[in-house]
Each structure stands twice: as C-alpha cells, then as structure tokens.
Design a protein around this motif. Structure first.
Motif, PDB file in Angstrom:
ATOM      1  N   GLN A 124     -36.157 -42.664-118.996  1.00  0.00           N
ATOM      2  CA  GLN A 124     -37.148 -42.688-120.067  1.00  0.00           C
ATOM      3  C   GLN A 124     -37.225 -41.306-120.710  1.00  0.00           C
ATOM      4  N   SER A 125     -37.342 -41.270-122.020  1.00  0.00           N
ATOM      5  CA  SER A 125     -37.257 -40.006-122.751  1.00  0.00           C
ATOM      6  C   SER A 125     -38.318 -38.996-122.309  1.00  0.00           C
ATOM      7  N   HIS A 126     -39.515 -39.430-121.943  1.00  0.00           N
ATOM      8  CA  HIS A 126     -40.570 -38.479-121.568  1.00  0.00           C
ATOM      9  C   HIS A 126     -40.294 -37.773-120.234  1.00  0.00           C
ATOM     10  N   LEU A 127     -39.289 -38.232-119.491  1.00  0.00           N
ATOM     11  CA  LEU A 127     -38.936 -37.588-118.228  1.00  0.00           C
ATOM     12  C   LEU A 127     -37.923 -36.456-118.417  1.00  0.00           C
ATOM     13  N   PHE A 128     -37.513 -36.235-119.651  1.00  0.00           N
ATOM     14  CA  PHE A 128     -36.538 -35.190-119.960  1.00  0.00           C
ATOM     15  C   PHE A 128     -37.204 -34.134-120.830  1.00  0.00           C
ATOM     16  N   ARG A 129     -36.908 -32.901-120.521  1.00  0.00           N
ATOM     17  CA  ARG A 129     -37.539 -31.755-121.152  1.00  0.00           C
ATOM     18  C   ARG A 129     -36.795 -31.383-122.438  1.00  0.00           C
ATOM     19  N   PRO A 130     -37.490 -31.402-123.586  1.00  0.00           N
ATOM     20  CA  PRO A 130     -36.850 -30.908-124.812  1.00  0.00           C
ATOM     21  C   PRO A 130     -36.704 -29.393-124.719  1.00  0.00           C
ATOM     22  N   GLU A 131     -35.588 -28.874-125.150  1.00  0.00           N
ATOM     23  CA  GLU A 131     -35.348 -27.429-125.051  1.00  0.00           C
ATOM     24  C   GLU A 131     -35.076 -26.840-126.434  1.00  0.00           C
ATOM     25  N   GLY A 132     -35.945 -27.095-127.350  1.00  0.00           N
ATOM     26  CA  GLY A 132     -35.805 -26.529-128.688  1.00  0.00           C
ATOM     27  C   GLY A 132     -35.793 -27.617-129.737  1.00  0.00           C
ATOM     28  N   GLU A 133     -36.304 -27.282-130.910  1.00  0.00           N
ATOM     29  CA  GLU A 133     -36.431 -28.260-131.986  1.00  0.00           C
ATOM     30  C   GLU A 133     -35.089 -28.756-132.507  1.00  0.00           C
ATOM     31  N   THR A 134     -34.094 -27.905-132.518  1.00  0.00           N
ATOM     32  CA  THR A 134     -32.797 -28.295-133.068  1.00  0.00           C
ATOM     33  C   THR A 134     -31.793 -28.662-131.983  1.00  0.00           C
ATOM     34  N   ALA A 135     -32.229 -28.674-130.746  1.00  0.00           N
ATOM     35  CA  ALA A 135     -31.318 -28.962-129.640  1.00  0.00           C
ATOM     36  C   ALA A 135     -31.036 -30.454-129.553  1.00  0.00           C
ATOM     37  N   ASP A 136     -29.794 -30.775-129.233  1.00  0.00           N
ATOM     38  CA  ASP A 136     -29.401 -32.157-129.009  1.00  0.00           C
ATOM     39  C   ASP A 136     -29.530 -32.517-127.533  1.00  0.00           C
ATOM     40  N   ALA A 137     -29.260 -31.569-126.673  1.00  0.00           N
ATOM     41  CA  ALA A 137     -29.350 -31.790-125.232  1.00  0.00           C
ATOM     42  C   ALA A 137     -30.801 -31.609-124.789  1.00  0.00           C
ATOM     43  N   SER A 138     -31.109 -32.159-123.625  1.00  0.00           N
ATOM     44  CA  SER A 138     -32.421 -31.954-123.021  1.00  0.00           C
ATOM     45  C   SER A 138     -32.198 -31.385-121.623  1.00  0.00           C
ATOM     46  N   ALA A 139     -33.262 -31.311-120.813  1.00  0.00           N
ATOM     47  CA  ALA A 139     -33.120 -30.687-119.505  1.00  0.00           C
ATOM     48  C   ALA A 139     -33.990 -31.378-118.462  1.00  0.00           C
ATOM     49  N   LEU A 140     -33.644 -31.139-117.235  1.00  0.00           N
ATOM     50  CA  LEU A 140     -34.450 -31.513-116.085  1.00  0.00           C
ATOM     51  C   LEU A 140     -34.788 -30.221-115.367  1.00  0.00           C
ATOM     52  N   CYS A 146     -28.667 -31.727-119.913  1.00  0.00           N
ATOM     53  CA  CYS A 146     -28.121 -33.082-119.840  1.00  0.00           C
ATOM     54  C   CYS A 146     -28.244 -33.793-121.184  1.00  0.00           C
ATOM     55  N   LEU A 147     -27.595 -34.923-121.259  1.00  0.00           N
ATOM     56  CA  LEU A 147     -27.685 -35.828-122.404  1.00  0.00           C
ATOM     57  C   LEU A 147     -28.187 -37.164-121.893  1.00  0.00           C
ATOM     58  N   ARG A 148     -29.340 -37.573-122.358  1.00  0.00           N
ATOM     59  CA  ARG A 148     -29.870 -38.901-122.069  1.00  0.00           C
ATOM     60  C   ARG A 148     -29.298 -39.815-123.146  1.00  0.00           C
ATOM     61  N   ALA A 149     -28.218 -40.533-122.806  1.00  0.00           N
ATOM     62  CA  ALA A 149     -27.543 -41.379-123.792  1.00  0.00           C
ATOM     63  C   ALA A 149     -28.367 -42.635-124.102  1.00  0.00           C
ATOM     64  N   ILE A 187     -19.929 -35.972-127.492  1.00  0.00           N
ATOM     65  CA  ILE A 187     -20.107 -37.296-126.876  1.00  0.00           C
ATOM     66  C   ILE A 187     -20.703 -38.269-127.890  1.00  0.00           C
ATOM     67  N   ASP A 188     -21.699 -37.828-128.633  1.00  0.00           N
ATOM     68  CA  ASP A 188     -22.275 -38.690-129.681  1.00  0.00           C
ATOM     69  C   ASP A 188     -21.215 -39.098-130.691  1.00  0.00           C
ATOM     70  N   ASP A 221     -14.564 -44.164-129.149  1.00  0.00           N
ATOM     71  CA  ASP A 221     -13.706 -43.635-128.091  1.00  0.00           C
ATOM     72  C   ASP A 221     -14.383 -43.827-126.736  1.00  0.00           C
ATOM     73  N   ILE A 222     -15.713 -43.791-126.760  1.00  0.00           N
ATOM     74  CA  ILE A 222     -16.533 -44.153-125.602  1.00  0.00           C
ATOM     75  C   ILE A 222     -17.314 -45.387-126.023  1.00  0.00           C
ATOM     76  N   VAL A 223     -17.302 -46.412-125.186  1.00  0.00           N
ATOM     77  CA  VAL A 223     -18.010 -47.653-125.514  1.00  0.00           C
ATOM     78  C   VAL A 223     -18.946 -48.033-124.370  1.00  0.00           C
ATOM     79  N   TRP A 224     -19.914 -48.849-124.702  1.00  0.00           N
ATOM     80  CA  TRP A 224     -20.860 -49.364-123.712  1.00  0.00           C
ATOM     81  C   TRP A 224     -20.307 -50.620-123.069  1.00  0.00           C
ATOM     82  N   ASN A 225     -20.691 -50.866-121.811  1.00  0.00           N
ATOM     83  CA  ASN A 225     -20.393 -52.162-121.225  1.00  0.00           C
ATOM     84  C   ASN A 225     -21.354 -53.184-121.849  1.00  0.00           C
ATOM     85  N   ASP A 226     -21.259 -54.443-121.460  1.00  0.00           N
ATOM     86  CA  ASP A 226     -22.030 -55.508-122.112  1.00  0.00           C
ATOM     87  C   ASP A 226     -23.537 -55.291-122.098  1.00  0.00           C
ATOM     88  N   ASP A 227     -24.079 -54.762-121.021  1.00  0.00           N
ATOM     89  CA  ASP A 227     -25.537 -54.583-120.955  1.00  0.00           C
ATOM     90  C   ASP A 227     -25.966 -53.113-121.120  1.00  0.00           C
TER      91      ASP A 227
END
Length: 174
Positions: free
Chosen positions: A63-79, A105-108, A146-147, A154-160
């Motif tokens: 869940q997004s609220h469990l990851f720490r934003p590390e800057g307004e322009t950052a794409d990655a987050s942190a634990l 980390c990246l929460r995909a 990765i995005d 080039d990277i795909v999701w499985n069915d679910d």
C-alpha cells in the motif's frame, strides 16, 4: 554512457513479490549489497526494515502509505515507513525512535516492489546527504528505466498483476 542491469527475484510472500536489480557484471543485487553492508554495521536498523518487508509482503500488501516519499520530484520511495507510531517500532536504548536507515525502492503496484540499496540518512533531504545521495539518485534512474520497460512491454505483468515477467536475456538500460 549507458549502464545495464538485469532483474533478479528476491522473495515471494503472500501479498507481495519482491525483485531487485544486478548492475552489469555483478550477480549480487543492489538489495543484497544493502543487506551485506548493514548486517555488520547497522543490524538493528536493518532488521527493522526487513521486518517491514515481511509485514508488507505477508499482511498488508504494498500500500502506498507504507512507503516513504523522498522528495517531491522523486520517482523512487523508501522504507521504513514514516512515523514512530507504526508497528513494528524501531527502538534505541529502550525508546521509540525514527529509524534513519533508508532502503530505496519502487512500489510498482500493491503486489510488486523493486528493492534497491540505501544507507543511513544524515540530512533532511536525500540529495543533500553524503551517505544516501548516490543510492537515491540510482534508485530514481532505475525507477524511470523500469517504468519505461513496462511502457514498452519489455517487462509485463502476469494475469493477476502479482508478478512480472521479461525475457531471460532482458537488460534494463539506464
């Protein structure tokens, strides 16, 4: 100059599949480097982050609220997540404290997280900290790559959408 990396599965829990990346010529992932480095120097702080990885993986999902934003322009987050009131608590000398270790980390999505590297954060902003700056910058570059790989299929999701897939010889370019 382009740098390449390949994706490495790290762990599969009930709700989250974790991945990392290995930079060209290295079979050890960035996340494994993080663990190796902090096992001897910051074991208690590391174990707090590892507890969060397990808890997110088995109980909450990414869940997004469990990851720490590390800057307004950052794409990655942190634990670990922000706040000393969140369980599991980090304690030092018997008191709840904020854990200043950062794992970028990246929460995909709620089921897939890419774990990179990090260190002890000593400044308010990641880009101002001599310890985490390089890890923060690399995590943001990898997140964009990765995005882009998802967008180009080039990277795909499985069915679910609980795991990813890519060609065995796929190299992430960043």
């Amino acid at each position: 100059m382009n740098t390449f990396a390949h994706i490495k599965p790290i762990a599969q829990y009930n709700k989250v599949s974790y991945y990392s990346v290995c930079i060209e010529g290295n079979e050890i992932s960035l996340f494994e480097e993080f663990i190796t480095h902090h096992t001897s120097t910051n074991k208690k702080k590391l174990n707090h982050v590892l507890d969060w990885i397990k808890l997110i993986g088995n109980k909450y999902g990414a869940q997004s609220h469990l990851f720490r934003p590390e800057g307004e322009t950052a794409d990655a987050s942190a634990l670990p997540p922000k706040g000393i009131e969140r369980k599991p608590h980090y304690t030092e000398y018997g008191k709840k404290k904020a854990n200043n270790i950062r794992l970028y980390c990246l929460r995909a999505n709620e089921n897939v997280v890419f774990l990179f590297n990090g260190d002890i954060k000593t400044a308010h902003y990641a880009q101002d900290c001599p310890n985490v700056r390089k890890h923060f910058k690399l995590a943001n570059k990898l997140t964009k790559a990765i995005d882009s790989a998802f967008a180009n299929k080039d990277i795909v999701w499985n069915d679910d959408c609980t795991e990813i897939d890519c060609e065995d010889d796929f190299k992430l370019q960043f």
